[in-house]
Write an enzyme that holds these catalytic residues in place. Structure first.
Site, PDB file in Angstrom:
ATOM      1  N   LYS A 207       0.831  -1.207   0.000  1.00  0.00           N
ATOM      2  CA  LYS A 207       0.000   0.000   0.000  1.00  0.00           C
ATOM      3  C   LYS A 207       0.864   1.255   0.000  1.00  0.00           C
ATOM      4  O   LYS A 207       0.627   2.181  -0.764  1.00  0.00           O
ATOM      5  CB  LYS A 207      -0.936   0.002   1.213  1.00  0.00           C
ATOM      6  CG  LYS A 207      -1.878   1.197   1.259  1.00  0.00           C
ATOM      7  CD  LYS A 207      -2.787   1.191   2.470  1.00  0.00           C
ATOM      8  CE  LYS A 207      -3.856   0.148   2.343  1.00  0.00           C
ATOM      9  NZ  LYS A 207      -4.871   0.242   3.436  1.00  0.00           N
ATOM     10  N   GLU A 213      10.284  -5.112   4.028  1.00  0.00           N
ATOM     11  CA  GLU A 213      10.516  -6.453   3.504  1.00  0.00           C
ATOM     12  C   GLU A 213      10.134  -6.545   2.023  1.00  0.00           C
ATOM     13  O   GLU A 213      10.878  -7.106   1.209  1.00  0.00           O
ATOM     14  CB  GLU A 213       9.703  -7.484   4.298  1.00  0.00           C
ATOM     15  CG  GLU A 213      10.051  -7.566   5.775  1.00  0.00           C
ATOM     16  CD  GLU A 213       9.186  -6.659   6.641  1.00  0.00           C
ATOM     17  OE1 GLU A 213       9.049  -6.948   7.832  1.00  0.00           O
ATOM     18  OE2 GLU A 213       8.656  -5.653   6.119  1.00  0.00           O
ATOM     19  N   GLY A 268      -5.252  -4.609   4.945  1.00  0.00           N
ATOM     20  CA  GLY A 268      -4.436  -5.590   4.244  1.00  0.00           C
ATOM     21  C   GLY A 268      -4.962  -7.008   4.335  1.00  0.00           C
ATOM     22  O   GLY A 268      -5.009  -7.734   3.346  1.00  0.00           O
ATOM     23  N   ARG A 269      -5.375  -7.424   5.522  1.00  0.00           N
ATOM     24  CA  ARG A 269      -5.819  -8.812   5.692  1.00  0.00           C
ATOM     25  C   ARG A 269      -7.209  -9.049   5.113  1.00  0.00           C
ATOM     26  O   ARG A 269      -7.692 -10.182   5.115  1.00  0.00           O
ATOM     27  CB  ARG A 269      -5.764  -9.204   7.163  1.00  0.00           C
ATOM     28  CG  ARG A 269      -6.549  -8.309   8.104  1.00  0.00           C
ATOM     29  CD  ARG A 269      -6.177  -8.608   9.559  1.00  0.00           C
ATOM     30  NE  ARG A 269      -6.764  -7.669  10.497  1.00  0.00           N
ATOM     31  CZ  ARG A 269      -6.240  -6.483  10.793  1.00  0.00           C
ATOM     32  NH1 ARG A 269      -5.115  -6.086  10.208  1.00  0.00           N
ATOM     33  NH2 ARG A 269      -6.818  -5.675  11.674  1.00  0.00           N
ATOM     34  N   GLU A 354      -4.520 -10.763  14.298  1.00  0.00           N
ATOM     35  CA  GLU A 354      -4.171  -9.377  14.018  1.00  0.00           C
ATOM     36  C   GLU A 354      -5.391  -8.478  14.168  1.00  0.00           C
ATOM     37  O   GLU A 354      -5.268  -7.312  14.540  1.00  0.00           O
ATOM     38  CB  GLU A 354      -3.575  -9.231  12.610  1.00  0.00           C
ATOM     39  CG  GLU A 354      -2.925  -7.867  12.371  1.00  0.00           C
ATOM     40  CD  GLU A 354      -2.092  -7.825  11.095  1.00  0.00           C
ATOM     41  OE1 GLU A 354      -0.883  -8.105  11.174  1.00  0.00           O
ATOM     42  OE2 GLU A 354      -2.657  -7.536  10.030  1.00  0.00           O
ATOM     43  N   HIS A 385      -2.098 -37.177  13.897  1.00  0.00           N
ATOM     44  CA  HIS A 385      -0.872 -37.893  14.243  1.00  0.00           C
ATOM     45  C   HIS A 385       0.193 -36.950  14.801  1.00  0.00           C
ATOM     46  O   HIS A 385       1.375 -37.293  14.829  1.00  0.00           O
ATOM     47  CB  HIS A 385      -0.340 -38.635  13.011  1.00  0.00           C
ATOM     48  CG  HIS A 385      -1.252 -39.731  12.557  1.00  0.00           C
ATOM     49  ND1 HIS A 385      -1.156 -41.021  13.029  1.00  0.00           N
ATOM     50  CD2 HIS A 385      -2.307 -39.725  11.700  1.00  0.00           C
ATOM     51  CE1 HIS A 385      -2.099 -41.766  12.475  1.00  0.00           C
ATOM     52  NE2 HIS A 385      -2.811 -41.007  11.667  1.00  0.00           N
ATOM     53  N   LYS A 513       8.699  -3.020  14.074  1.00  0.00           N
ATOM     54  CA  LYS A 513       9.256  -2.418  12.856  1.00  0.00           C
ATOM     55  C   LYS A 513      10.225  -1.293  13.210  1.00  0.00           C
ATOM     56  O   LYS A 513      11.319  -1.177  12.633  1.00  0.00           O
ATOM     57  CB  LYS A 513       8.139  -1.866  11.974  1.00  0.00           C
ATOM     58  CG  LYS A 513       7.265  -2.914  11.312  1.00  0.00           C
ATOM     59  CD  LYS A 513       6.229  -2.233  10.433  1.00  0.00           C
ATOM     60  CE  LYS A 513       5.330  -3.226   9.732  1.00  0.00           C
ATOM     61  NZ  LYS A 513       4.319  -2.550   8.880  1.00  0.00           N
TER      62      LYS A 513
END
Length: 546
Positions: A207, A213, A268-269, A354, A385, A513
């Protein structure tokens, strides 16, 4: 509504009811009501929710629905759909639902009909997709695009990555879609080793176009592309961007026509429904992407119009509130019994934790109740398992959301009945527990000596009474996946309203950050900051190794 959960008038009744109900096991509730399954299931959009294997009664649901009404769930829901700025800390509307609305609708934010903007971007996405898939879009050497690499992180990665992985059976042969998110360059390297710079299209999703990153990965990919023999001017043929920062994207080398906008009223999510979903459209084609949006829209309509007592997202949310705030369960496991849903629990971790991993109410006061549970999970039958041992006999009770798909997309006929049998059996076992007499008979039948059986009997026992939901999908298709994702989005929203927290900001992400920026400056010798002895010692170790 600025009320803490504990101040809602129905809250004491729920506490009292919970205290009384604890004596009634889920198994006994089934024994006393033979119609429990029929009354505690709801279906919509190709999904069925069975919430009968929870320690709830009709009275529990009546009180929980009263809680939802007193907390103003319907009012805040309507405010969200109409474009009101319910993201109070950032003064923003919350309109991911508008991204999957029909062209005929109108939703206004600050006097502008956002549907027109959404449809315009969707048209541009379709145009780019058709050019790439048809071979009309050529790379700098005149070859068609064969690979698409999405570079993003968080919501710009998890959403599209999960959807592309889940819709594997709908992948087109024209292109392969890859994802890079981790700043650890092993991630980038592993993808670049598999693609050709002459035939690769990169999508940079950020955005701000400054996310550290993402931009570091994008710059390294750009350098890799230039090192292959391409000119700077050729970047335009191999890079597109999804961002709100047009100037930065253009400075990077992306042509203005290939920059797709992001809006502040989409978090974002919640953004896979927007141009962030471009890699999904490229992977499965325009028609299947539109089906994906349509399935989510069907769930939106249901959430908006169905009465609360038959509203799937509301019921799923209220069961979660009951388990978290009244029964005191701290975790929630999600177990999809379909291998193509392998990444689903990772997407859901971000969505839930979040969004609702908050300790402050919307009015700035601290919450005085538990909020988001810890989300974990993996596909069945692998989970059986590994971590299911804890679910059955561990000291902590962990509710489970099972996801079952009735119709497989493969042709191995015998497998699917075994898979479904395992799924349904796990839910039943968690609820019923083990019968000591049957366990004894089983061990004796296996030839274990009687004296040994008596000593082992306690080890083989588990009490049951462990809750679960079962979400049954007719078939894993783009539209049912869209509906499933929207179901959980709205569940998270309802719980945020009840807890009086803002589900649409994420201030807790920012501190790390800022500190990482300072430590990076120290590692590169640009500055020195004061730290605790542990952090300082680790920095010195890293500096010696770099």
């Amino acid at each position: 509504m600025n009320k803490n959960l504990m101040l809602i008038s129905v809250y004491p009744e729920l506490l009292s009811h919970c205290s009384c109900l604890k004596a009634d096991s889920i198994k006994s509730l089934f024994q006393s009501d033979l119609t429990r399954f029929q009354s505690m299931t709801v279906s919509v959009a190709g999904l069925l929710l069975d919430y009968s294997k929870n320690q709830v009664t009709d009275e529990t649901l009546r009180l929980l629905l009263q809680l939802a009404k007193e907390c103003g769930v319907a009012t805040v829901r309507d405010a969200m759909f109409s474009g009101q700025k319910i993201n109070v800390s950032e003064n923003r509307a919350v309109l991911h639902t508008a991204l999957r609305s029909s062209r005929s609708e109108s939703i206004f934010v600050d006097g502008e009909d956002v549907i027109l903007r959404i449809q315009s971007v969707l048209d541009r996405m379709q145009s780019l997709t058709q050019k790439v898939l048809s071979g009309e879009w050529k790379g700098y050497t005149g070859k068609r695009i064969t690979d698409v690499v999405n570079i993003g992180i968080g919501g710009s990665d998890l959403g599209p990555r999960m959807v592309v992985r889940t819709l594997r059976r709908y992948w087109l042969d024209a292109v392969k879609v890859h994802f890079v998110s981790n700043v650890d360059a092993h991630d980038l390297e592993s993808v670049l080793d598999r693609v050709n710079p002459e035939t690769t299209l990169f999508i940079v999703s950020s955005k701000s176009f400054t996310t550290k990153e993402t931009i570091m990965n994008a710059q390294s990919a750009r350098q890799w592309f230039l090192d292959s023999g391409a000119d700077v001017a050729d970047v335009r043929k191999h890079f597109v961007a999804v961002t709100a920062n047009v100037d930065e994207a253009e400075s990077f080398g992306v042509h203005e026509a290939n920059i797709f906008p992001m809006w502040d009223w989409v978090g974002g999510r919640y953004s896979v429904w927007s141009a962030i979903g471009l890699p999904v459209m490229l992977a499965v084609g325009v028609n299947h992407f539109m089906e994906f949006l349509s399935g989510a829209h069907t769930m939106d309509v249901h959430f908006r119009e169905a009465p609360l007592e038959r509203n799937m997202p509301v019921l799923l949310a209220l069961i979660g509130i009951w388990n978290r705030n009244f029964l005191g369960y701290h975790t929630l496991a999600v177990a999809p019994y379909h291998e193509d849903l392998f990444v689903f629990s990772r997407w859901l971790q971000q969505l839930e934790m979040e969004s609702n991993g908050k300790g402050v109410q919307k009015n700035g006061e601290p919450v005085t109740c538990e909020t988001s549970p810890v989300i974990l999970g993996n596909t069945g039958t692998n989970g059986q398992h590994s971590y299911f041992q804890l679910f059955h006999q561990g000291t902590d009770i962990c509710p489970v959301d099972f996801i079952a798909v009735l119709k497989p997309s493969h042709s191995f006929d015998k497998h699917h009945a075994v898979l479904l049998a395992n799924c349904f059996a796990q839910a039943e076992a968690l609820m019923r527990g083990a019968d000591p007499q049957k366990a004894k008979e089983y061990m004796l039948a296996k030839g274990i000596p009687a004296e040994r059986v008596e000593s082992l009997l306690k080890q083989t026992q588990f009490e049951g009474n462990r809750p679960s939901n079962m979400i049954v999908m007719n078939e894993l298709r783009p539209e049912t996946l869209g509906a499933l994702m929207a179901l959980y989005e709205h569940k998270v929203f309802v719980q945020g309203v009840i807890w009086n927290i803002n589900s649409f900001d994420q201030w807790g992400v920012e501190l790390g950050k800022a500190l990482a920026t300072n430590i990076h400056k120290e590692l590169t010798g640009e500055a020195v900051f004061e730290h605790d002895s542990s952090t300082a010692g680790l920095i010195e170790l890293a500096k010696a190794a770099l």
